[in-house]
Design a protein around this motif. Structure first.
Motif, PDB file in Angstrom:
ATOM      1  N   HIS A 175      90.102  51.829 133.551  1.00 16.79           N
ATOM      2  CA  HIS A 175      91.133  51.413 132.598  1.00 16.79           C
ATOM      3  C   HIS A 175      90.991  49.930 132.300  1.00 16.79           C
ATOM      4  CE1 HIS A 175      93.069  50.946 136.621  1.00 16.79           C
ATOM      5  NE2 HIS A 175      93.642  49.879 136.100  1.00 16.79           N
ATOM      6  N   VAL A 177      93.473  46.680 131.154  1.00 16.98           N
ATOM      7  CA  VAL A 177      94.883  46.300 131.028  1.00 16.98           C
ATOM      8  C   VAL A 177      95.035  45.100 130.105  1.00 16.98           C
ATOM      9  CG1 VAL A 177      96.928  45.574 132.307  1.00 16.98           C
ATOM     10  CG2 VAL A 177      95.291  47.132 133.370  1.00 16.98           C
ATOM     11  N   HIS A 258      92.869  42.685 133.135  1.00 17.44           N
ATOM     12  CA  HIS A 258      91.847  43.141 134.079  1.00 17.44           C
ATOM     13  C   HIS A 258      91.163  44.408 133.602  1.00 17.44           C
ATOM     14  CE1 HIS A 258      95.112  45.604 136.136  1.00 17.44           C
ATOM     15  NE2 HIS A 258      94.110  46.416 136.419  1.00 17.44           N
ATOM     16  N   ALA A 260      89.380  47.724 135.236  1.00 17.77           N
ATOM     17  CA  ALA A 260      89.192  48.470 136.475  1.00 17.77           C
ATOM     18  C   ALA A 260      87.898  49.277 136.364  1.00 17.77           C
ATOM     19  CB  ALA A 260      90.374  49.406 136.723  1.00 17.77           C
ATOM     20  N   PHE A 324      91.475  44.201 144.184  1.00 20.31           N
ATOM     21  CA  PHE A 324      91.455  43.327 143.015  1.00 20.31           C
ATOM     22  C   PHE A 324      90.702  42.048 143.332  1.00 20.31           C
ATOM     23  CE2 PHE A 324      94.961  46.181 142.633  1.00 20.31           C
ATOM     24  CZ  PHE A 324      95.002  46.507 141.282  1.00 20.31           C
ATOM     25  N   GLU A 337      89.289  45.010 138.871  1.00 22.52           N
ATOM     26  CA  GLU A 337      89.773  45.927 139.902  1.00 22.52           C
ATOM     27  C   GLU A 337      88.622  46.882 140.208  1.00 22.52           C
ATOM     28  OE1 GLU A 337      93.171  48.196 138.575  1.00 22.52           O
ATOM     29  OE2 GLU A 337      92.993  49.675 140.184  1.00 22.52           O
TER      30      GLU A 337
HETATM   31 FE   FE2 Z   1      94.591  48.357 137.203  1.00 21.31          FE
END
Ligand code: FE2
Length: 369
Positions: A175, A177, A258, A260, A324, A337
């Motif tokens: 993902h 963000v 961030h 991931a 993280f 992440e």
């Molecule tokens: Fe996340």
């Protein structure tokens, strides 16, 4: 017909970073994060205004771009934002249709549908605005067979020796963000729903998670049958200054917070990253004291997770492990992440408290709390 059927988004094609020194960034992503450097664009490939490096690991492709002169149209980004994500490119079946539909539904167009051709075929793209100065480029490379896109050549093997390349097991983007300004979360959630046909995920994170800890609100939208997941955060009022406010202050607006990246062996991946001097946020040892009570049986050794600082959370569908990094530039903006999903589809809400306290300790050191 649902909007999703009208605008099928396949997956994230690549993420473009606009950085001060793409040559050195490529070295960092290769030697710290374990990406292979696969293609280059610049003066030697007859690209006059910028240099670009394509780095790849598993299904993750980053394009690191730097301007070559002050008159580059995006040069001012570096003063305003520092290094950061400028574009999240989405692979689509039909670039023209995706662009026209998006603009019809209210997206701001940046670059209309274009075809670029070279000896390796036709690369199609078009770009719209997203939050802040971030954009989405619709990409179709079905008719393109070159190194990346026209202008890019395969990396000169004399620059990077394949025998010194060591992947770290990163497989895919899980993902990405975005942090948006206070009061703007719903606006952007609606943008993804109405303009791009995303669905809003009903998840544990789909609620106000402002607490006395670094406060934020977050909602998640997804597309591409779950292959594209974009949580959107906005700051909320707490006792302390929100980490989202800190980001927006230093980034100069909304932007990617961030990315991931998924692995199927987080212990091995994190060991490799630590050996490469990637620095991670740490939670106190006490986090692990009642972990088994909180998450139940997991196949990983809790001692090993504690040693590495890997967090665990569980939802109705399974568990997940995550960790993280600290910001990857001097500004407290973009970080990464690392995530391993064992059934869980949520985003680690059970770790927010421990995590936010860890972030607050970093903010206190920076004097930005
Ligand atoms: Fe996340």
């Amino acid at each position: 017909m649902t909007p999703i059927d009208e605008m099928p988004l396949r997956k994230i094609d690549h993420v473009r970073f606009f950085v001060g020194n793409a040559r050195q960034s490529a070295y960092f992503y290769r030697n710290a994060y374990g990406f292979d450097v696969v293609a280059y664009a610049g003066l030697e490939t007859k690209v006059k205004h910028e240099a670009g490096y394509v780095v790849r690991q598993g299904g993750i492709t980053f394009v690191l771009v730097s301007p070559l002169r002050a008159n580059h149209p995006d040069a001012s980004r570096l003063v305003l934002h520092g290094d950061g994500v400028s574009d999240i490119a989405l692979q689509v079946d039909d670039v023209r249709r995706a662009y026209n539909l998006a603009v019809e539904r209210g997206a701001v167009g940046v670059i209309g549908p274009r075809e670029e051709k070279d000896d390796f075929g036709v690369y199609e793209y078009a770009t719209i605005r997203a939050y802040g100065d971030t954009t989405h480029t619709f990409v179709n490379r079905d008719r393109y067979h070159g190194a990346f896109s026209p202008g890019f050549d395969p990396i000169d093997p004399s620059r990077y020796n394949p025998s010194t390349y060591h992947p770290t097991g990163l497989l895919a983007i899980d993902h990405i963000v975005g942090n948006v300004e206070e009061g703007k979360m719903n606006e952007w959630v609606n943008f993804y729903r109405k303009v791009l046909g995303f669905e809003q995920l009903v998840s544990f994170d789909d609620q106000d998670i402002s607490t006395e800890y670094s406060a934020l609100m977050s909602k998640v939208v997804q597309s591409g049958r779950g292959k594209i997941k974009f949580p959107i955060n906005e700051p909320a009022h707490g006792k302390r200054r929100s980490q989202i406010e800190e980001y927006i202050d230093f980034y100069g607006g909304a932007g990617v917070q961030h990315i991931a990246m998924a692995t199927n062996d987080i212990i091995k991946t994190v060991r490799a990253l630590i050996a490469n001097d990637v620095s991670f946020l740490r939670v106190p040892r006490t986090y692990y004291d009642n972990l088994r009570d909180r998450v139940g049986d997991i196949k990983e050794d809790i001692e090993e997770l504690a040693e590495l600082g890997i967090l665990v959370d569980r939802d109705d569908e399974g568990y997940m492990l995550q960790i993280f990094t600290k910001p990857v530039q001097d500004r407290p903006t973009l970080f990464f992440e690392i995530i391993q999903r064992e059934g869980a589809k949520s985003f680690g809400k059970g770790n927010f408290k421990a995590l936010f306290e860890a972030i607050e300790r970093e903010q206190a050191i920076r004097g930005t709390l």
